[in-house]
Design an enzyme around this catalytic site. Sequence first.
Site, PDB file in Angstrom:
ATOM      1  CG  ASP A   1      -7.665 -12.668 -10.010  1.00 10.56           C
ATOM      2  OD1 ASP A   1      -6.472 -12.330  -9.835  1.00 10.56           O
ATOM      3  OD2 ASP A   1      -8.092 -13.083 -11.102  1.00 10.56           O
TER       4      ASP A   1
ATOM      5  CG  ASP B   1     -12.154 -12.261 -13.598  1.00  5.80           C
ATOM      6  OD1 ASP B   1     -12.792 -13.315 -13.483  1.00  5.80           O
ATOM      7  OD2 ASP B   1     -11.023 -12.204 -14.104  1.00  5.80           O
TER       8      ASP B   1
HETATM    9  N1  LIG Z   1     -19.387  -6.425 -17.491  1.00  5.72           N
HETATM   10  C1  LIG Z   1     -18.379  -6.051 -18.288  1.00  5.72           C
HETATM   11  N2  LIG Z   1     -18.449  -4.878 -18.963  1.00  5.72           N
HETATM   12  C2  LIG Z   1     -17.436  -4.506 -19.776  1.00  5.72           C
HETATM   13  N3  LIG Z   1     -16.327  -5.236 -19.987  1.00  5.72           N
HETATM   14  C3  LIG Z   1     -16.201  -6.410 -19.350  1.00  5.72           C
HETATM   15  C4  LIG Z   1     -17.214  -6.872 -18.459  1.00  5.72           C
HETATM   16  N4  LIG Z   1     -16.839  -8.072 -17.973  1.00  5.72           N
HETATM   17  C5  LIG Z   1     -15.635  -8.338 -18.514  1.00  5.72           C
HETATM   18  N5  LIG Z   1     -15.241  -7.347 -19.345  1.00  5.72           N
HETATM   19  C6  LIG Z   1     -13.972  -7.309 -20.114  1.00  5.72           C
HETATM   20  O1  LIG Z   1     -13.553  -8.630 -20.427  1.00  5.72           O
HETATM   21  C7  LIG Z   1     -12.310  -8.912 -19.799  1.00  5.72           C
HETATM   22  C8  LIG Z   1     -12.324 -10.331 -19.265  1.00  5.72           C
HETATM   23  O2  LIG Z   1     -13.326 -10.487 -18.293  1.00  5.72           O
HETATM   24  P1  LIG Z   1     -13.050 -11.197 -16.916  1.00  5.72           P
HETATM   25  O3  LIG Z   1     -11.943 -10.501 -16.210  1.00  5.72           O
HETATM   26  O4  LIG Z   1     -14.343 -11.348 -16.207  1.00  5.72           O
HETATM   27  O5  LIG Z   1     -12.625 -12.644 -17.373  1.00  5.72           O
HETATM   28  P2  LIG Z   1     -11.192 -13.302 -17.454  1.00  5.72           P
HETATM   29  O6  LIG Z   1     -10.122 -12.465 -16.865  1.00  5.72           O
HETATM   30  O7  LIG Z   1     -11.058 -13.786 -18.832  1.00  5.72           O
HETATM   31  O8  LIG Z   1     -11.483 -14.463 -16.522  1.00  5.72           O
HETATM   32  P3  LIG Z   1     -10.503 -15.573 -16.116  1.00  5.72           P
HETATM   33  O9  LIG Z   1      -9.211 -14.885 -15.735  1.00  5.72           O
HETATM   34  O10 LIG Z   1     -11.240 -16.151 -14.944  1.00  5.72           O
HETATM   35  O11 LIG Z   1     -10.404 -16.448 -17.296  1.00  5.72           O
HETATM   36  C9  LIG Z   1     -12.150  -7.869 -18.716  1.00  5.72           C
HETATM   37  O12 LIG Z   1     -10.827  -7.605 -18.450  1.00  5.72           O
HETATM   38  C10 LIG Z   1     -12.874  -6.676 -19.293  1.00  5.72           C
HETATM   39  O13 LIG Z   1     -12.006  -5.938 -20.136  1.00  5.72           O
HETATM   40 MG   LIG Z   2     -10.045 -10.918 -15.504  1.00  3.90          MG
END
Ligand SMILES: Nc1ncnc2c1ncn2[C@@H]1O[C@H](COP(=O)(O)OP(=O)(O)OP(=O)(O)O)[C@@H](O)[C@H]1O
Ligand SMILES: [Mg+2]
Length: 236
Positions: A174, A191
């Site tokens: 992804d 992610d």
């Molecule tokens: N370790 C991290 N440090 C800083 N920011 C983070 C971190 N992990 C995630 N983020 C922020 O949070 C946002 C969402 O996290 P992530 O992409 O893991 O989940 P998601 O897209 O909501 O997952 P899904 O699409 O599976 O629901 C990211 O785009 C980023 O901006």
């Molecule tokens: Mg994400």
Amino acid sequence: MPRMGTVQKEKYKTHHNVFDDFTDRNLYKLMNQGFIDGLQGPLSTGKEGNVFIAKKDGEKRIVKIYRLQTCDYNKMFTHIRTDMRYATLKNQRRDVIFAWAHREFRNLLKAREAFVRVPTPYTILFNVLIMEFIGDESAAPMLKDAKPDNPKTFFDEVILQMKKMYKAGLVHGDLSGFNILNQDEKPVFIDMSQTTTLENPNAKEFLERDVHNICKLFTKWGVKADEATTLKKIKG
Ligand SMILES: Nc1ncnc2c1ncn2[C@@H]1O[C@H](COP(=O)(O)OP(=O)(O)OP(=O)(O)O)[C@@H](O)[C@H]1O
Ligand SMILES: [Mg+2]
């Protein structure tokens, strides 16, 4: 001086009643185990999970909470069942969500061991994942919102990370400007719940899609990013 437990509870109180009881209990457990002192505030609300900033000894940490209710676990199940590591998983809502969260944890760990630039995962408890916070005062921006100063150098760094993952037997699955952070002009991959191993019959398709997305993004920024050449580089 109140006891530590009281202090933690006070900090945590602001977010009480936001989560279901099960998630609440898991957050308490993780506080008692010393992984976080308390939640600070929400950072992002995604399809399957909510991302929060937590504090631990004055430092920030990321808490990713996979929602137990409002997620498409059937879709998750279809996606995860081709991953040989989860071949015996049954299509039960909670089990699928826990596996999904667990997969992100172990993928981050494996990528980290292969020196891929990812947040260090600290622990997983059912639907709650705790990992390193990427950023300083504020979170590092998503690549899509933070065009690199030198796109070509950044592109090469991204390909290098993809290559390291491939060598470790992983495909992100992804990858896009949403799931790469620009941390001081260096990429950090995030992610990883859909990240899978090369044995997955869909691995080839995932890799090609990742390459396509990345090449498209960097082409927009003026980089000569040919998909076939890039794919070869990653596999090479
Ligand atoms: N370790 C991290 N440090 C800083 N920011 C983070 C971190 N992990 C995630 N983020 C922020 O949070 C946002 C969402 O996290 P992530 O992409 O893991 O989940 P998601 O897209 O909501 O997952 P899904 O699409 O599976 O629901 C990211 O785009 C980023 O901006
Ligand atoms: Mg994400």
